[in-house]
Design an enzyme around this catalytic site. Sequence first.
Site, PDB file in Angstrom:
ATOM      1  N   ASP A 183       0.841  -1.194   0.000  1.00  0.00           N
ATOM      2  CA  ASP A 183       0.000   0.000   0.000  1.00  0.00           C
ATOM      3  C   ASP A 183       0.879   1.248   0.000  1.00  0.00           C
ATOM      4  O   ASP A 183       1.569   1.536   0.977  1.00  0.00           O
ATOM      5  CB  ASP A 183      -0.898  -0.009   1.238  1.00  0.00           C
ATOM      6  CG  ASP A 183      -1.960   1.078   1.221  1.00  0.00           C
ATOM      7  OD1 ASP A 183      -1.944   1.910   0.281  1.00  0.00           O
ATOM      8  OD2 ASP A 183      -2.798   1.102   2.130  1.00  0.00           O
ATOM      9  N   HIS A 185      -0.438   4.221  -0.352  1.00  0.00           N
ATOM     10  CA  HIS A 185      -1.246   5.156   0.435  1.00  0.00           C
ATOM     11  C   HIS A 185      -1.291   6.548  -0.177  1.00  0.00           C
ATOM     12  O   HIS A 185      -1.538   7.538   0.520  1.00  0.00           O
ATOM     13  CB  HIS A 185      -0.708   5.229   1.866  1.00  0.00           C
ATOM     14  CG  HIS A 185      -1.757   5.207   2.931  1.00  0.00           C
ATOM     15  ND1 HIS A 185      -2.187   6.327   3.591  1.00  0.00           N
ATOM     16  CD2 HIS A 185      -2.485   4.196   3.437  1.00  0.00           C
ATOM     17  CE1 HIS A 185      -3.114   6.020   4.474  1.00  0.00           C
ATOM     18  NE2 HIS A 185      -3.314   4.719   4.391  1.00  0.00           N
ATOM     19  N   GLU A 209      -1.129  -0.900  -4.165  1.00  0.00           N
ATOM     20  CA  GLU A 209      -2.365  -0.162  -3.872  1.00  0.00           C
ATOM     21  C   GLU A 209      -2.128   1.341  -3.799  1.00  0.00           C
ATOM     22  O   GLU A 209      -1.143   1.791  -3.222  1.00  0.00           O
ATOM     23  CB  GLU A 209      -2.919  -0.664  -2.540  1.00  0.00           C
ATOM     24  CG  GLU A 209      -4.153   0.060  -2.046  1.00  0.00           C
ATOM     25  CD  GLU A 209      -4.678  -0.541  -0.755  1.00  0.00           C
ATOM     26  OE1 GLU A 209      -5.269   0.214   0.044  1.00  0.00           O
ATOM     27  OE2 GLU A 209      -4.496  -1.752  -0.528  1.00  0.00           O
ATOM     28  N   GLU A 235     -10.224   2.999  -2.408  1.00  0.00           N
ATOM     29  CA  GLU A 235     -10.734   3.272  -1.068  1.00  0.00           C
ATOM     30  C   GLU A 235     -11.242   4.707  -0.918  1.00  0.00           C
ATOM     31  O   GLU A 235     -12.061   4.975  -0.042  1.00  0.00           O
ATOM     32  CB  GLU A 235      -9.665   2.990  -0.019  1.00  0.00           C
ATOM     33  CG  GLU A 235      -8.484   3.948  -0.042  1.00  0.00           C
ATOM     34  CD  GLU A 235      -7.367   3.502   0.879  1.00  0.00           C
ATOM     35  OE1 GLU A 235      -7.256   4.068   1.984  1.00  0.00           O
ATOM     36  OE2 GLU A 235      -6.617   2.582   0.487  1.00  0.00           O
ATOM     37  N   HIS A 284     -11.909  -2.722   0.453  1.00  0.00           N
ATOM     38  CA  HIS A 284     -11.114  -2.048   1.487  1.00  0.00           C
ATOM     39  C   HIS A 284     -11.867  -2.153   2.809  1.00  0.00           C
ATOM     40  O   HIS A 284     -13.072  -1.924   2.866  1.00  0.00           O
ATOM     41  CB  HIS A 284     -10.957  -0.583   1.071  1.00  0.00           C
ATOM     42  CG  HIS A 284     -10.162   0.260   2.002  1.00  0.00           C
ATOM     43  ND1 HIS A 284     -10.748   1.149   2.878  1.00  0.00           N
ATOM     44  CD2 HIS A 284      -8.820   0.397   2.159  1.00  0.00           C
ATOM     45  CE1 HIS A 284      -9.801   1.786   3.536  1.00  0.00           C
ATOM     46  NE2 HIS A 284      -8.628   1.357   3.131  1.00  0.00           N
TER      47      HIS A 284
END
Length: 381
Positions: A183, A185, A209, A235, A284
Amino acid sequence: MRVSRIETFLVPPRWLFCRVETDDGIVGWGEPVVEGRAATVRAAVHELAEYLIGKDPLRVEDHWQVLSRGGFYRGGPVLSSAVAGLDQALWDIAGKARGLPVHELLGGPLRESVRVYGWIGGDEPAEVGDAAAAQVANGLTAVKMTASGKLPRLASATDVQAVVDRVAAVREAIGPHRDVAIDVHGRATAGTARQLIAALADLHPLFIEEPLLPEYGHLMPGLVASTSVPIATGERLYSRSDFLPVLQAGIAVAQPDLSHAGGLTEVRRIAALAETFDVALAPHCPLGPIALAASLQVDLLSPNFLIQEQSLGIHYNEGTDLLDYLVDRSVFEFADGAVRRPLAPGLGIEVDEGAVRAADRVGHAWRSPVWRHGDGSLAEW
């Protein structure tokens, strides 16, 4: 049967639950929350509740349409999350009223279990390697980790190598027959994202991700075209129309959140839209038990399902964890890296109402941290 009361509960570590009660005593639960903005979503839930009081709770689709599209201003994380929690609770009531789990109401299951992954943390390679091995010992076959902490606008060779070293330690700990997802982010610029993805390709991540912030979605086609590594995102996307551009860009994995993207009603449609692009579904869910229960219902129905996130032991859950608000914790037990198909009516869980009410008296004020670079400028969290 009519909706008679709607309550919300601000519960640690950073969650918001809603309880929808009918005049014949059936109760449905939902989890409407934006992490760090729970009180804001709480206000939105109570505003929307004014419409639902006195209505037939079984008209779930009609209520979703009114709550999502009945106002001039639509969408966004706060409103979509408020709708999501209420939608979950209405589906919970619909299942309980008919004595069936939600997935049985919507066509029946496609699978008998749902593969899940767990989070791991740690700053050093040895730490993340040990954490990954512990998750494997707990019965999981896949883990997810953040790529890094804050990143400069363009990563140095040292920055990139630090990410590679941590992921390599996890790959060594879990072996080639298990999976690691990474991730980013949204912490990387487009330039740094390309560097990281290229450097990580030989470690064969399950997916990478959110390599870009959602506001840079117009750059996603070029990023996807530059690599064979599966790219995941979603997400911070809240509707089919939000997902359409990234699906057209060629992402491999869609990650709608059942507590952000309009609940089961909208996420089912997002999953179907993703299927038309041959994109896998991996909802998610670094959240609480109601969000996970709702996610499992969609997972069981979706032909393109890949894997499900769950938050047991995640670093956010300080003092309170995923199972603490459940009467029967066995519903989320892992066996061979998966959760068995829940068979109880509604969302398939029994919420410990006493624990929820006691926790609400404590509440929480969780906020996203603010990160800054060495020169004082804001860094992406």
